[in-house]
Design a protein around this motif. Structure first.
Motif, short mmCIF file in Angstrom:
data_model
loop_
_atom_site.label_atom_id
_atom_site.label_comp_id
_atom_site.label_asym_id
_atom_site.label_seq_id
_atom_site.Cartn_x
_atom_site.Cartn_y
_atom_site.Cartn_z
N GLY A 28 0.82 -1.21 0.00
CA GLY A 28 0.00 0.00 0.00
C GLY A 28 0.85 1.25 0.00
O GLY A 28 0.57 2.22 -0.72
N LEU A 29 1.92 1.24 0.79
CA LEU A 29 2.83 2.38 0.82
C LEU A 29 3.53 2.55 -0.53
O LEU A 29 3.75 3.68 -1.00
N SER B 164 -7.30 10.24 4.52
CA SER B 164 -5.98 9.79 4.08
C SER B 164 -5.96 8.29 3.87
O SER B 164 -5.38 7.79 2.90
N GLN C 264 1.15 4.20 -2.90
CA GLN C 264 1.03 5.63 -2.60
C GLN C 264 2.26 6.39 -3.08
O GLN C 264 2.15 7.47 -3.64
N GLU D 106 -5.24 6.02 0.35
CA GLU D 106 -4.29 4.91 0.22
C GLU D 106 -4.97 3.66 -0.31
O GLU D 106 -4.38 2.89 -1.07
#
Length: 536
Positions: free
Chosen positions: A327-328, A390, A331, A394
Protein backbone atom coordinates in the motif's frame (compact mmCIF):
# COMPACT_ATOMS: atom_id res chain seq x y z
CA UNK A 1 19.55 3.48 56.88
CA UNK A 2 20.37 -0.16 57.64
CA UNK A 3 17.81 -2.72 58.81
CA UNK A 4 19.01 -3.21 62.39
CA UNK A 5 19.24 0.57 62.84
CA UNK A 6 15.66 0.96 61.61
CA UNK A 7 14.46 -1.78 63.96
CA UNK A 8 16.22 -0.28 66.98
CA UNK A 9 15.07 3.22 66.15
CA UNK A 10 11.51 2.10 65.43
CA UNK A 11 11.16 0.05 68.62
CA UNK A 12 12.74 2.85 70.67
CA UNK A 13 10.32 5.44 69.28
CA UNK A 14 7.41 3.04 69.82
CA UNK A 15 8.38 2.39 73.45
CA UNK A 16 8.94 6.11 74.14
CA UNK A 17 5.58 7.02 72.61
CA UNK A 18 3.77 4.20 74.42
CA UNK A 19 5.58 5.04 77.66
CA UNK A 20 4.58 8.69 77.35
CA UNK A 21 0.98 7.77 76.63
CA UNK A 22 0.89 5.26 79.48
CA UNK A 23 2.57 7.70 81.87
CA UNK A 24 0.15 10.48 80.97
CA UNK A 25 -2.86 8.14 81.16
CA UNK A 26 -1.79 6.59 84.46
CA UNK A 27 -1.07 10.00 85.91
CA UNK A 28 -4.56 11.22 85.05
CA UNK A 29 -6.17 8.00 86.29
CA UNK A 30 -4.18 8.02 89.53
CA UNK A 31 -4.81 11.72 90.09
CA UNK A 32 -8.54 11.24 89.52
CA UNK A 33 -8.69 8.15 91.74
CA UNK A 34 -6.64 9.83 94.46
CA UNK A 35 -8.87 12.88 94.41
CA UNK A 36 -11.98 10.71 94.58
CA UNK A 37 -10.53 8.66 97.42
CA UNK A 38 -9.46 11.70 99.42
CA UNK A 39 -12.72 13.52 98.63
CA UNK A 40 -14.86 10.65 99.89
CA UNK A 41 -12.58 10.24 102.90
CA UNK A 42 -12.98 13.94 103.75
CA UNK A 43 -16.73 13.72 103.25
CA UNK A 44 -16.94 10.61 105.46
CA UNK A 45 -15.04 12.33 108.27
CA UNK A 46 -17.20 15.45 107.88
CA UNK A 47 -20.43 13.43 108.08
CA UNK A 48 -19.13 11.52 111.12
CA UNK A 49 -18.33 14.77 112.94
CA UNK A 50 -21.67 16.35 112.00
CA UNK A 51 -23.52 13.40 113.55
CA UNK A 52 -21.56 13.40 116.83
CA UNK A 53 -23.86 14.38 119.76
CA UNK A 54 -21.02 16.30 121.41
CA UNK A 55 -20.68 18.56 118.35
CA UNK A 56 -24.43 19.06 117.97
CA UNK A 57 -24.98 19.88 121.66
CA UNK A 58 -21.99 22.25 121.76
CA UNK A 59 -23.84 24.68 119.46
CA UNK A 60 -26.31 25.42 122.33
CA UNK A 61 -23.57 26.35 124.83
CA UNK A 62 -22.16 29.82 125.51
CA UNK A 63 -18.69 28.92 124.14
CA UNK A 64 -19.06 26.18 121.44
CA UNK A 65 -15.40 26.52 120.36
CA UNK A 66 -14.14 25.33 123.75
CA UNK A 67 -15.88 21.98 123.22
CA UNK A 68 -15.56 21.63 119.44
CA UNK A 69 -11.88 22.68 118.88
CA UNK A 70 -10.25 19.83 120.90
CA UNK A 71 -12.47 17.20 119.31
CA UNK A 72 -11.84 18.51 115.77
CA UNK A 73 -8.05 18.76 116.23
CA UNK A 74 -7.75 15.24 117.64
CA UNK A 75 -9.69 13.77 114.70
CA UNK A 76 -7.75 15.96 112.19
CA UNK A 77 -4.45 14.50 113.38
CA UNK A 78 -5.84 10.96 113.36
CA UNK A 79 -7.05 11.19 109.70
CA UNK A 80 -4.05 13.33 108.65
CA UNK A 81 -6.30 16.05 107.23
CA UNK A 82 -4.91 19.52 106.56
CA UNK A 83 -7.80 21.14 108.35
CA UNK A 84 -11.15 20.51 110.02
CA UNK A 85 -13.22 23.65 110.28
CA UNK A 86 -16.61 23.70 112.00
CA UNK A 87 -18.78 26.79 111.74
CA UNK A 88 -22.27 27.95 112.55
CA UNK A 89 -25.05 29.09 110.28
CA UNK A 90 -23.37 32.48 109.95
CA UNK A 91 -20.10 30.77 108.86
CA UNK A 92 -18.32 31.77 112.11
CA UNK A 93 -15.54 29.26 112.87
CA UNK A 94 -15.67 27.16 116.05
CA UNK A 95 -12.54 25.16 115.10
CA UNK A 96 -9.43 25.71 112.95
CA UNK A 97 -5.86 24.33 112.84
CA UNK A 98 -4.76 27.90 113.61
CA UNK A 99 -6.59 28.82 116.87
CA UNK A 100 -6.19 32.55 116.13
CA UNK A 101 -8.67 32.21 113.28
CA UNK A 102 -11.42 30.80 115.50
CA UNK A 103 -14.32 33.25 115.61
CA UNK A 104 -13.57 34.56 112.13
CA UNK A 105 -15.70 33.91 109.04
CA UNK A 106 -15.11 30.81 106.93
CA UNK A 107 -13.73 31.44 103.38
CA UNK A 108 -14.16 29.55 100.11
CA UNK A 109 -17.78 30.38 99.34
CA UNK A 110 -18.84 26.75 98.91
CA UNK A 111 -21.33 26.38 101.82
CA UNK A 112 -24.52 27.27 99.98
CA UNK A 113 -25.51 23.68 99.16
CA UNK A 114 -24.53 22.50 102.65
CA UNK A 115 -26.92 24.98 104.30
CA UNK A 116 -29.63 23.44 102.13
CA UNK A 117 -28.99 20.16 103.91
CA UNK A 118 -26.71 18.47 101.34
CA UNK A 119 -23.28 16.89 101.83
CA UNK A 120 -20.82 17.91 99.10
CA UNK A 121 -17.24 17.45 97.84
CA UNK A 122 -15.72 20.65 96.50
CA UNK A 123 -12.48 22.25 95.44
CA UNK A 124 -11.85 25.75 96.67
CA UNK A 125 -9.16 28.08 97.99
CA UNK A 126 -9.16 28.90 101.71
CA UNK A 127 -6.75 30.50 104.12
CA UNK A 128 -4.35 27.53 103.78
CA UNK A 129 -4.44 27.47 99.96
CA UNK A 130 -6.25 25.41 97.28
CA UNK A 131 -7.79 22.31 98.81
CA UNK A 132 -10.14 19.38 98.25
CA UNK A 133 -12.97 19.50 100.79
CA UNK A 134 -15.69 17.26 102.14
CA UNK A 135 -18.59 19.24 103.70
CA UNK A 136 -21.55 18.02 105.74
CA UNK A 137 -24.39 19.93 107.45
CA UNK A 138 -24.97 19.81 111.24
CA UNK A 139 -28.63 19.36 112.13
CA UNK A 140 -30.66 20.20 115.19
CA UNK A 141 -33.79 18.30 114.49
CA UNK A 142 -34.57 19.13 110.86
CA UNK A 143 -32.86 22.53 110.99
CA UNK A 144 -29.30 23.09 109.72
CA UNK A 145 -27.36 24.89 112.47
CA UNK A 146 -23.79 24.57 111.17
CA UNK A 147 -21.29 23.02 108.81
CA UNK A 148 -18.27 20.68 109.06
CA UNK A 149 -15.49 21.15 106.46
CA UNK A 150 -12.67 18.58 106.23
CA UNK A 151 -9.95 19.43 103.72
CA UNK A 152 -6.69 18.18 102.14
CA UNK A 153 -4.36 20.57 100.29
CA UNK A 154 -3.96 20.13 96.51
CA UNK A 155 -0.17 20.33 96.90
CA UNK A 156 -0.21 17.15 98.99
CA UNK A 157 -2.22 15.34 96.32
CA UNK A 158 0.19 16.50 93.59
CA UNK A 159 3.15 15.20 95.60
CA UNK A 160 1.57 11.75 95.73
CA UNK A 161 0.96 11.85 91.98
CA UNK A 162 4.59 12.91 91.34
CA UNK A 163 5.85 9.91 93.29
CA UNK A 164 3.78 7.57 91.11
CA UNK A 165 4.92 9.38 87.96
CA UNK A 166 8.59 8.86 88.86
CA UNK A 167 7.98 5.14 89.29
CA UNK A 168 6.31 4.95 85.88
CA UNK A 169 9.21 6.86 84.30
CA UNK A 170 11.76 4.44 85.79
CA UNK A 171 9.75 1.45 84.57
CA UNK A 172 9.48 2.98 81.08
CA UNK A 173 13.22 3.61 80.95
CA UNK A 174 13.96 0.01 81.93
CA UNK A 175 11.55 -1.26 79.26
CA UNK A 176 13.25 1.02 76.68
CA UNK A 177 16.68 -0.41 77.43
CA UNK A 178 15.30 -3.95 77.29
CA UNK A 179 13.52 -3.16 74.01
CA UNK A 180 16.76 -1.88 72.46
CA UNK A 181 18.58 -5.08 73.41
CA UNK A 182 15.76 -7.24 72.04
CA UNK A 183 15.65 -5.17 68.83
CA UNK A 184 19.41 -5.61 68.40
CA UNK A 185 19.16 -9.39 68.82
CA UNK A 186 16.18 -9.62 66.45
CA UNK A 187 17.87 -7.48 63.80
CA UNK A 188 21.10 -9.53 63.95
CA UNK A 189 19.13 -12.78 63.67
CA UNK A 190 17.07 -11.47 60.72
CA UNK A 191 20.24 -10.19 59.04
CA UNK A 192 21.82 -13.63 59.33
CA UNK A 193 18.66 -15.33 58.00
CA UNK A 194 18.51 -13.14 54.85
CA UNK A 195 22.23 -13.48 54.05
CA UNK A 196 23.08 -9.92 55.02
CA UNK A 197 20.71 -8.37 52.45
CA UNK A 198 18.81 -5.18 53.16
CA UNK A 199 15.00 -5.06 52.62
CA UNK A 200 15.42 -2.81 49.58
CA UNK A 201 17.81 -5.31 48.04
CA UNK A 202 15.39 -8.19 48.71
CA UNK A 203 12.47 -6.19 47.26
CA UNK A 204 14.53 -5.26 44.21
CA UNK A 205 15.58 -8.89 43.65
CA UNK A 206 11.96 -10.03 43.99
CA UNK A 207 10.70 -7.40 41.55
CA UNK A 208 13.55 -8.21 39.18
CA UNK A 209 12.72 -11.92 39.30
CA UNK A 210 9.00 -11.21 38.79
CA UNK A 211 9.70 -8.84 35.88
CA UNK A 212 12.01 -11.36 34.24
CA UNK A 213 9.44 -14.14 34.56
CA UNK A 214 6.62 -12.00 33.15
CA UNK A 215 8.77 -10.57 30.35
CA UNK A 216 9.54 -14.05 29.07
CA UNK A 217 7.10 -15.02 26.35
CA UNK A 218 7.32 -18.70 27.25
CA UNK A 219 5.36 -20.30 30.07
CA UNK A 220 7.58 -21.00 33.09
CA UNK A 221 6.93 -23.62 35.79
CA UNK A 222 9.45 -24.62 38.48
CA UNK A 223 9.19 -27.38 41.10
CA UNK A 224 11.17 -28.54 44.14
CA UNK A 225 12.47 -32.05 44.80
CA UNK A 226 9.05 -33.09 46.12
CA UNK A 227 7.33 -32.12 42.88
CA UNK A 228 5.60 -29.10 44.39
CA UNK A 229 5.30 -25.95 42.27
CA UNK A 230 7.51 -23.09 43.47
CA UNK A 231 7.30 -20.66 40.55
CA UNK A 232 4.69 -20.14 37.83
CA UNK A 233 4.28 -17.07 35.60
CA UNK A 234 1.12 -15.55 34.11
CA UNK A 235 1.73 -17.07 30.69
CA UNK A 236 1.70 -20.51 32.29
CA UNK A 237 -1.64 -19.69 33.94
CA UNK A 238 -2.94 -18.83 30.47
CA UNK A 239 -1.94 -22.08 28.75
CA UNK A 240 -3.14 -24.11 31.74
CA UNK A 241 -6.49 -22.25 31.59
CA UNK A 242 -6.18 -21.39 35.29
CA UNK A 243 -7.22 -17.89 36.51
CA UNK A 244 -4.38 -15.65 37.70
CA UNK A 245 -6.14 -15.35 41.06
CA UNK A 246 -5.81 -19.12 41.64
CA UNK A 247 -2.74 -19.97 43.70
CA UNK A 248 -0.76 -22.81 42.12
CA UNK A 249 2.32 -22.51 44.29
CA UNK A 250 2.55 -25.42 46.70
CA UNK A 251 0.45 -27.80 44.59
CA UNK A 252 1.95 -30.95 43.15
CA UNK A 253 2.81 -30.66 39.45
CA UNK A 254 0.76 -33.77 38.61
CA UNK A 255 -2.38 -32.08 39.97
CA UNK A 256 -1.92 -29.19 37.55
CA UNK A 257 -0.30 -30.73 34.48
CA UNK A 258 0.50 -34.35 33.67
CA UNK A 259 3.41 -35.73 31.65
CA UNK A 260 5.73 -32.76 32.27
CA UNK A 261 8.65 -35.13 33.03
CA UNK A 262 9.96 -32.50 35.50
CA UNK A 263 10.33 -35.08 38.28
CA UNK A 264 12.42 -37.23 35.95
CA UNK A 265 14.74 -34.28 35.37
CA UNK A 266 14.98 -33.82 39.16
CA UNK A 267 15.95 -37.48 39.59
CA UNK A 268 18.38 -37.70 36.68
CA UNK A 269 19.82 -34.20 36.79
CA UNK A 270 19.85 -34.18 32.95
CA UNK A 271 18.42 -31.29 30.91
CA UNK A 272 15.98 -31.86 28.01
CA UNK A 273 15.47 -29.45 25.10
CA UNK A 274 12.78 -28.95 22.43
CA UNK A 275 10.58 -31.83 23.50
CA UNK A 276 7.00 -31.78 22.24
CA UNK A 277 4.14 -31.86 24.74
CA UNK A 278 0.39 -31.53 24.16
CA UNK A 279 -1.50 -29.21 26.51
CA UNK A 280 -5.28 -28.93 26.00
CA UNK A 281 -4.96 -29.97 22.37
CA UNK A 282 -2.16 -27.49 21.58
CA UNK A 283 1.37 -28.61 20.70
CA UNK A 284 4.14 -26.94 22.73
CA UNK A 285 7.93 -27.22 22.69
CA UNK A 286 9.27 -27.84 26.21
CA UNK A 287 12.73 -27.23 27.67
CA UNK A 288 13.42 -28.84 31.07
CA UNK A 289 16.48 -27.91 33.13
CA UNK A 290 17.53 -29.09 36.63
CA UNK A 291 18.25 -26.51 39.36
CA UNK A 292 21.46 -26.95 41.41
CA UNK A 293 22.51 -25.38 44.72
CA UNK A 294 26.06 -24.26 45.60
CA UNK A 295 26.88 -27.86 46.56
CA UNK A 296 25.94 -29.10 43.06
CA UNK A 297 22.89 -30.87 44.47
CA UNK A 298 19.64 -30.93 42.51
CA UNK A 299 17.07 -28.91 44.44
CA UNK A 300 14.40 -28.69 41.74
CA UNK A 301 13.70 -28.26 38.05
CA UNK A 302 12.28 -25.60 35.75
CA UNK A 303 10.44 -26.01 32.46
CA UNK A 304 9.54 -23.56 29.71
CA UNK A 305 6.76 -24.13 27.16
CA UNK A 306 6.28 -22.34 23.82
CA UNK A 307 3.39 -22.82 21.41
CA UNK A 308 4.58 -24.47 18.22
CA UNK A 309 1.97 -22.63 16.18
CA UNK A 310 3.66 -19.28 16.87
CA UNK A 311 5.72 -19.68 13.71
CA UNK A 312 2.51 -19.68 11.67
CA UNK A 313 1.38 -16.54 13.49
CA UNK A 314 4.68 -14.86 12.66
CA UNK A 315 4.17 -15.72 9.01
CA UNK A 316 0.71 -14.16 9.12
CA UNK A 317 2.14 -11.00 10.66
CA UNK A 318 4.76 -10.91 7.93
CA UNK A 319 1.98 -11.20 5.35
CA UNK A 320 0.16 -8.24 6.90
CA UNK A 321 3.34 -6.18 6.87
CA UNK A 322 3.84 -7.07 3.24
CA UNK A 323 0.33 -5.89 2.41
CA UNK A 324 0.96 -2.62 4.23
CA UNK A 325 4.25 -2.18 2.38
CA UNK A 326 2.50 -2.71 -0.94
CA UNK A 327 0.00 0.00 0.00
CA UNK A 328 2.83 2.38 0.82
CA UNK A 329 4.54 1.47 -2.45
CA UNK A 330 1.35 2.29 -4.37
CA UNK A 331 1.03 5.63 -2.60
CA UNK A 332 4.67 6.43 -3.32
CA UNK A 333 4.11 5.54 -6.96
CA UNK A 334 1.12 7.89 -7.14
CA UNK A 335 3.04 10.82 -5.71
CA UNK A 336 6.02 9.99 -7.93
CA UNK A 337 3.77 10.30 -11.01
CA UNK A 338 2.61 13.71 -9.82
CA UNK A 339 6.20 14.83 -9.24
CA UNK A 340 7.25 13.59 -12.70
CA UNK A 341 4.29 15.46 -14.22
CA UNK A 342 5.37 18.62 -12.40
CA UNK A 343 9.01 18.10 -13.51
CA UNK A 344 7.94 17.65 -17.13
CA UNK A 345 5.90 20.85 -17.11
CA UNK A 346 8.85 22.78 -15.70
CA UNK A 347 11.28 21.31 -18.27
CA UNK A 348 8.87 22.21 -21.10
CA UNK A 349 8.71 25.76 -19.79
CA UNK A 350 5.00 25.44 -19.05
CA UNK A 351 5.34 27.34 -15.81
CA UNK A 352 1.74 28.54 -15.76
CA UNK A 353 0.47 24.97 -16.16
CA UNK A 354 2.89 23.82 -13.41
CA UNK A 355 1.62 26.52 -11.08
CA UNK A 356 -1.97 25.63 -11.91
CA UNK A 357 -1.20 21.95 -11.25
CA UNK A 358 0.29 22.73 -7.82
CA UNK A 359 -2.50 25.20 -6.97
CA UNK A 360 -5.13 22.62 -7.84
CA UNK A 361 -3.56 20.04 -5.52
CA UNK A 362 -3.18 22.59 -2.71
CA UNK A 363 -6.67 24.05 -3.23
CA UNK A 364 -8.30 20.66 -3.03
CA UNK A 365 -6.51 19.81 0.20
CA UNK A 366 -6.78 23.23 1.84
CA UNK A 367 -10.39 23.65 0.76
CA UNK A 368 -11.37 20.40 2.39
CA UNK A 369 -9.48 21.24 5.60
CA UNK A 370 -11.12 24.67 5.79
CA UNK A 371 -14.55 23.12 5.26
CA UNK A 372 -13.84 20.55 7.96
CA UNK A 373 -12.63 23.18 10.45
CA UNK A 374 -15.72 25.31 9.82
CA UNK A 375 -18.41 22.63 9.89
CA UNK A 376 -16.78 20.24 12.41
CA UNK A 377 -15.05 22.57 14.89
CA UNK A 378 -14.38 19.80 17.42
CA UNK A 379 -10.65 19.08 16.85
CA UNK A 380 -10.85 15.43 17.92
CA UNK A 381 -13.61 14.47 15.48
CA UNK A 382 -12.20 16.66 12.68
CA UNK A 383 -8.73 15.13 13.00
CA UNK A 384 -10.26 11.64 13.03
CA UNK A 385 -12.22 12.29 9.82
CA UNK A 386 -9.11 13.75 8.17
CA UNK A 387 -7.23 10.56 9.04
CA UNK A 388 -9.97 8.45 7.44
CA UNK A 389 -9.70 10.58 4.28
CA UNK A 390 -5.98 9.79 4.08
CA UNK A 391 -6.66 6.08 4.65
CA UNK A 392 -9.29 6.08 1.87
CA UNK A 393 -6.78 7.69 -0.50
CA UNK A 394 -4.29 4.91 0.22
CA UNK A 395 -6.97 2.25 -0.32
CA UNK A 396 -8.11 3.87 -3.60
CA UNK A 397 -11.55 4.55 -2.19
CA UNK A 398 -13.52 7.67 -3.07
CA UNK A 399 -14.40 8.90 0.45
CA UNK A 400 -16.49 12.09 0.50
CA UNK A 401 -17.91 14.26 3.28
CA UNK A 402 -21.30 15.67 2.31
CA UNK A 403 -20.91 19.44 1.86
CA UNK A 404 -24.23 19.93 3.65
CA UNK A 405 -22.75 18.39 6.77
CA UNK A 406 -22.63 20.43 9.99
CA UNK A 407 -21.49 19.31 13.42
CA UNK A 408 -21.18 22.67 15.14
CA UNK A 409 -23.84 22.29 17.83
CA UNK A 410 -22.19 19.40 19.65
CA UNK A 411 -23.15 19.30 23.38
CA UNK A 412 -20.23 19.05 25.80
CA UNK A 413 -21.87 16.23 27.76
CA UNK A 414 -21.77 13.88 24.76
CA UNK A 415 -18.71 11.65 25.02
CA UNK A 416 -16.32 12.28 22.12
CA UNK A 417 -14.78 8.81 22.43
CA UNK A 418 -18.23 7.27 21.87
CA UNK A 419 -18.73 9.38 18.73
CA UNK A 420 -15.29 8.31 17.45
CA UNK A 421 -16.25 4.67 18.06
CA UNK A 422 -19.52 5.08 16.13
CA UNK A 423 -18.12 7.00 13.14
CA UNK A 424 -14.88 5.02 12.99
CA UNK A 425 -16.41 1.56 12.97
CA UNK A 426 -19.16 2.48 10.48
CA UNK A 427 -16.61 4.02 8.10
CA UNK A 428 -14.22 1.07 8.49
CA UNK A 429 -17.02 -1.38 7.72
CA UNK A 430 -17.94 0.69 4.66
CA UNK A 431 -14.32 0.63 3.45
CA UNK A 432 -14.21 -3.15 3.79
CA UNK A 433 -17.56 -3.52 2.03
CA UNK A 434 -16.51 -1.52 -1.05
CA UNK A 435 -13.14 -3.31 -1.24
CA UNK A 436 -14.99 -6.62 -1.53
CA UNK A 437 -17.06 -5.60 -4.56
CA UNK A 438 -15.81 -5.81 -8.12
CA UNK A 439 -16.93 -2.32 -9.13
CA UNK A 440 -14.28 -0.04 -10.52
CA UNK A 441 -15.66 2.93 -8.61
CA UNK A 442 -15.60 2.37 -4.85
CA UNK A 443 -17.55 5.08 -3.03
CA UNK A 444 -18.12 5.82 0.66
CA UNK A 445 -19.86 8.98 1.88
CA UNK A 446 -20.30 10.46 5.35
CA UNK A 447 -23.05 12.89 6.33
CA UNK A 448 -23.19 14.66 9.71
CA UNK A 449 -25.87 17.08 10.89
CA UNK A 450 -26.80 18.71 14.17
CA UNK A 451 -30.09 20.27 13.00
CA UNK A 452 -33.01 19.73 15.35
CA UNK A 453 -32.75 18.00 18.70
CA UNK A 454 -30.63 15.10 17.46
CA UNK A 455 -27.19 14.46 16.02
CA UNK A 456 -27.50 12.48 12.79
CA UNK A 457 -24.63 10.35 11.44
CA UNK A 458 -25.12 8.66 8.07
CA UNK A 459 -22.58 6.40 6.33
CA UNK A 460 -23.34 5.16 2.80
CA UNK A 461 -21.33 2.80 0.59
CA UNK A 462 -21.73 1.07 -2.77
CA UNK A 463 -20.42 -2.23 -1.47
CA UNK A 464 -21.82 -5.71 -1.71
CA UNK A 465 -24.70 -5.05 0.70
CA UNK A 466 -25.94 -7.18 3.61
CA UNK A 467 -27.60 -10.55 3.18
CA UNK A 468 -31.22 -10.48 4.41
CA UNK A 469 -30.61 -13.69 6.36
CA UNK A 470 -28.01 -11.95 8.53
CA UNK A 471 -29.88 -8.68 9.18
CA UNK A 472 -30.74 -9.70 12.73
CA UNK A 473 -27.20 -10.88 13.54
CA UNK A 474 -24.95 -8.02 12.38
CA UNK A 475 -24.93 -6.29 15.79
CA UNK A 476 -24.12 -9.49 17.68
CA UNK A 477 -20.68 -9.54 19.27
CA UNK A 478 -18.37 -11.82 17.27
CA UNK A 479 -20.61 -12.20 14.23
CA UNK A 480 -18.80 -11.66 10.93
CA UNK A 481 -18.90 -12.77 7.32
CA UNK A 482 -15.14 -12.18 6.95
CA UNK A 483 -12.20 -14.40 7.80
CA UNK A 484 -9.48 -11.84 7.25
CA UNK A 485 -8.93 -10.48 10.74
CA UNK A 486 -8.87 -11.99 14.22
CA UNK A 487 -10.85 -9.10 15.68
CA UNK A 488 -13.56 -9.09 13.00
CA UNK A 489 -17.15 -9.15 14.22
CA UNK A 490 -16.86 -6.60 17.02
CA UNK A 491 -17.18 -3.28 15.14
CA UNK A 492 -20.97 -3.03 14.92
CA UNK A 493 -21.30 -4.49 18.42
CA UNK A 494 -19.17 -1.63 19.75
CA UNK A 495 -21.22 0.84 17.71
CA UNK A 496 -24.48 -0.42 19.19
CA UNK A 497 -23.04 -0.31 22.73
CA UNK A 498 -21.81 3.29 22.28
CA UNK A 499 -25.18 4.37 20.85
CA UNK A 500 -27.00 2.72 23.75
CA UNK A 501 -24.80 4.62 26.26
CA UNK A 502 -25.67 7.89 24.50
CA UNK A 503 -29.39 7.03 24.45
CA UNK A 504 -29.57 6.91 20.65
CA UNK A 505 -30.72 4.51 17.94
CA UNK A 506 -29.35 3.01 14.71
CA UNK A 507 -31.13 1.89 11.55
CA UNK A 508 -29.87 0.60 8.22
CA UNK A 509 -31.10 -0.27 4.76
CA UNK A 510 -29.24 -2.46 2.30
CA UNK A 511 -29.67 -3.78 -1.24
CA UNK A 512 -27.64 -6.78 -2.22
CA UNK A 513 -25.06 -5.72 -4.80
CA UNK A 514 -26.05 -2.03 -4.57
CA UNK A 515 -24.84 -0.85 -1.15
CA UNK A 516 -25.77 -0.05 2.44
CA UNK A 517 -26.78 3.04 4.42
CA UNK A 518 -26.38 3.18 8.21
CA UNK A 519 -28.19 6.03 10.03
CA UNK A 520 -27.51 6.90 13.67
CA UNK A 521 -29.65 9.30 15.72
CA UNK A 522 -28.27 10.58 19.02
CA UNK A 523 -30.33 12.94 21.20
CA UNK A 524 -28.57 16.15 22.22
CA UNK A 525 -30.25 15.68 25.58
CA UNK A 526 -31.98 12.65 27.10
CA UNK A 527 -35.62 12.40 26.08
CA UNK A 528 -35.21 13.96 22.62
CA UNK A 529 -34.70 10.71 20.70
CA UNK A 530 -36.46 10.31 17.35
CA UNK A 531 -37.60 13.95 17.22
CA UNK A 532 -34.96 14.75 14.57
CA UNK A 533 -35.44 13.56 11.00
CA UNK A 534 -32.78 11.29 9.42
CA UNK A 535 -31.58 12.32 5.96
CA UNK A 536 -32.88 10.17 3.08
Amino acid sequence: MRLHTKLMLGISILIIVLGTIIEFTFKNIMETNLKNEIGYKALSVAETLSNMPEIQSAFSTENPAAIIQPIAEKIRKDVEAEFIVIGNRNEIRYSHPNPTRIGQRMVGGDNEQVFKGESVISESTGTLGPSLRGKAPIFSGEKVIGVVSVGYLQTDIEKEVSKIQKKIFVATFIILIGGLLVALLISLNIKRAIFGLEPKEIAWMYQEKHAILESIHESIIAIDTNGRITVVNETAHTILKVPISTLLRGKRIEEVLENTHLLEVVHTGQAEYDKEIIIFGEVYLANRIPIFNNKEEVIGAVASFRNKSELANLLKELSHIKTYAEGLRAQTHEYSNRLYTLLGLIQLGSYKEAIDFISKEVDVTQGFIQFLMKEVPDPIIAAFILGKVSLASELKIQFTIDRESSFRDLPHEINRDSLITIIGNLVNNAFEAVRENEKEEKRVSLFLTDLGKELIIEVEDNGTGIDENTNSLIFKDGFTTKNTRSNAGIGLSLVQKAIHELGGSITFSSDRGVGTIFTVAIPKSRGDLNEGKPRN
